[in-house]
Design an enzyme around this catalytic site. Structure first.
Site, PDB file in Angstrom:
ATOM      1  N   ASP A 139     -17.573   1.218   2.219  1.00  0.00           N
ATOM      2  CA  ASP A 139     -16.289   1.452   1.511  1.00  0.00           C
ATOM      3  C   ASP A 139     -15.595   0.065   1.482  1.00  0.00           C
ATOM      4  O   ASP A 139     -15.942  -0.874   1.986  1.00  0.00           O
ATOM      5  CB  ASP A 139     -15.572   2.355   2.443  1.00  0.00           C
ATOM      6  N   HIS A 169      -7.364   4.283   5.100  1.00  0.00           N
ATOM      7  CA  HIS A 169      -6.924   3.178   4.234  1.00  0.00           C
ATOM      8  C   HIS A 169      -5.655   2.528   4.868  1.00  0.00           C
ATOM      9  O   HIS A 169      -5.355   1.360   4.620  1.00  0.00           O
ATOM     10  CB  HIS A 169      -6.112   3.949   3.036  1.00  0.00           C
TER      11      HIS A 169
END
Length: 339
Positions: A255, A185
């Site tokens: 993702d 992230h």
């Protein structure tokens, strides 16, 4: 399936804005994804998901959520129980494998009860990553075990629990995120072990569940396969590893492309992800300027990708006749859940 584009979109809040309504009516993503920012009540969620599907013109348009249990759970108390993590289910498995598999199935089946009430029909579960000692805890308790065979068994039970409830599972993060020493992230992760070690460890759960219809990629660079590009952007990883070694022929979604692990302009990333062999681009942040950028660079869903998407939409089928109260009582005997 009516024409749509090869992406999944996040939205900004608990209701669609007029700009979002006009935009999605024109751009028609294959699906949508929800986060805590989109959740207020079951009634509100049911209205939101119904409006999303109306804008696509497809009654079965997939609406995704990350509802794992533990720290990754978008619906929480008081709407639904705060469910245990995969690691807690794994702890039951360690002492009683049969009970552990039942716990994995029960939790997923209960997720399905919760999600369908909100109009959500896809859960990004099971997590099939296999952590190693010292890896970043971005996976951590989200993993069932450090034993890949145990991960495969519990992952299979979770997938079957979702499917029994009419909810589509998405296994993640293919071909494996367990060795990452950083949080994707926030930054790119690299794995530098030989391919033989990946094949005999990390890839095992994905290979065992390669009959499932959907998988999400990992924003991880595997030096032994493609030292230049993360899996999400690597034709070598997707073709050689995912399609050939793992033998997965289902739908591959990226993702989230707004994660900091991927560097570059979002439109370029979206185009590169499709060019690499992903069927669907996932964009989560719900920022209108970025939605416009991504939508402009993703293609119409067609060919093999469209066929995989069509299969995924009907794969879960109709929920079984399980009694929700009975299952919650059984599960409650294994875990103490918040009301």
């Amino acid at each position: 399936m009516k024409e749509c584009k090869a992406w999944i979109a996040g939205v900004s809040g608990t209701k669609l804005t007029p700009d979002e309504v006009a935009f999605f009516r024109d751009e028609k993503p294959w699906g949508f994804i929800l986060f805590a920012r989109n959740v207020e009540s079951f009634e509100q969620l049911a209205d939101l998901t119904a409006q999303m599907r109306d804008l696509t013109g497809r009654a079965q348009a997939p609406i995704f959520i990350d509802q794992e249990g533990g720290r990754v759970q978008r619906l929480r108390s008081p709407l639904v129980p705060n469910y245990p993590s995969a690691a807690e289910i794994g702890a039951i498995y360690d002492s009683d494998p049969e009970a552990g598999l039942r716990a994995a199935w029960l939790q997923a089946r209960l997720h399905a009860f919760d999600l369908l009430k909100a109009g959500v029909n896809v859960d990004c579960l099971p997590v099939l990553d296999v952590p190693i000692e010292g890896a970043h805890d971005v996976i951590g308790s989200r993993a069932y075990s450090r034993n890949p065979h145990h991960v495969a068994e519990m992952g299979r039970s979770a997938a079957e629990g979702l499917l029994a409830g009419g909810v589509l599972p998405v296994m993640k993060h293919m071909p494996g995120h367990g060795r990452a020493f950083s949080d994707t992230h926030k930054e790119l992760a690299r794995v530098d072990v030989p391919l033989s070690e990946l094949v005999t460890h990390d890839f095992i759960p994905f290979r065992a569940l390669n009959d499932l219809p959907m998988a999400m990629t990992a924003h991880v660079v595997f030096d032994c396969i493609d030292p230049e590009r993360p899996a999400t952007l690597s034709p070598t990883v997707i073709d050689t590893v995912i399609r050939d070694i793992i033998q997965f022929d289902g739908l591959i979604m990226s993702d989230d492309i707004s994660m900091k692990a991927l560097q570059g302009e979002l439109g370029d990333l979206a185009e590169g992800i499709v060019s690499a062999g992903c069927d669907i681009v996932l964009y989560c942040a719900g920022i209108m300027e970025e939605l416009i950028t991504v939508a402009a660079r993703v293609p119409v869903l067609e060919g093999k990708a469209r066929k995989r998407a069509e299969l995924a939409e009907v794969y879960a089928g109709i929920p079984d006749l399980s009694d929700e109260k009975e299952l919650r009582e059984e599960f409650g005997q294994m875990f103490e859940l918040m009301a």
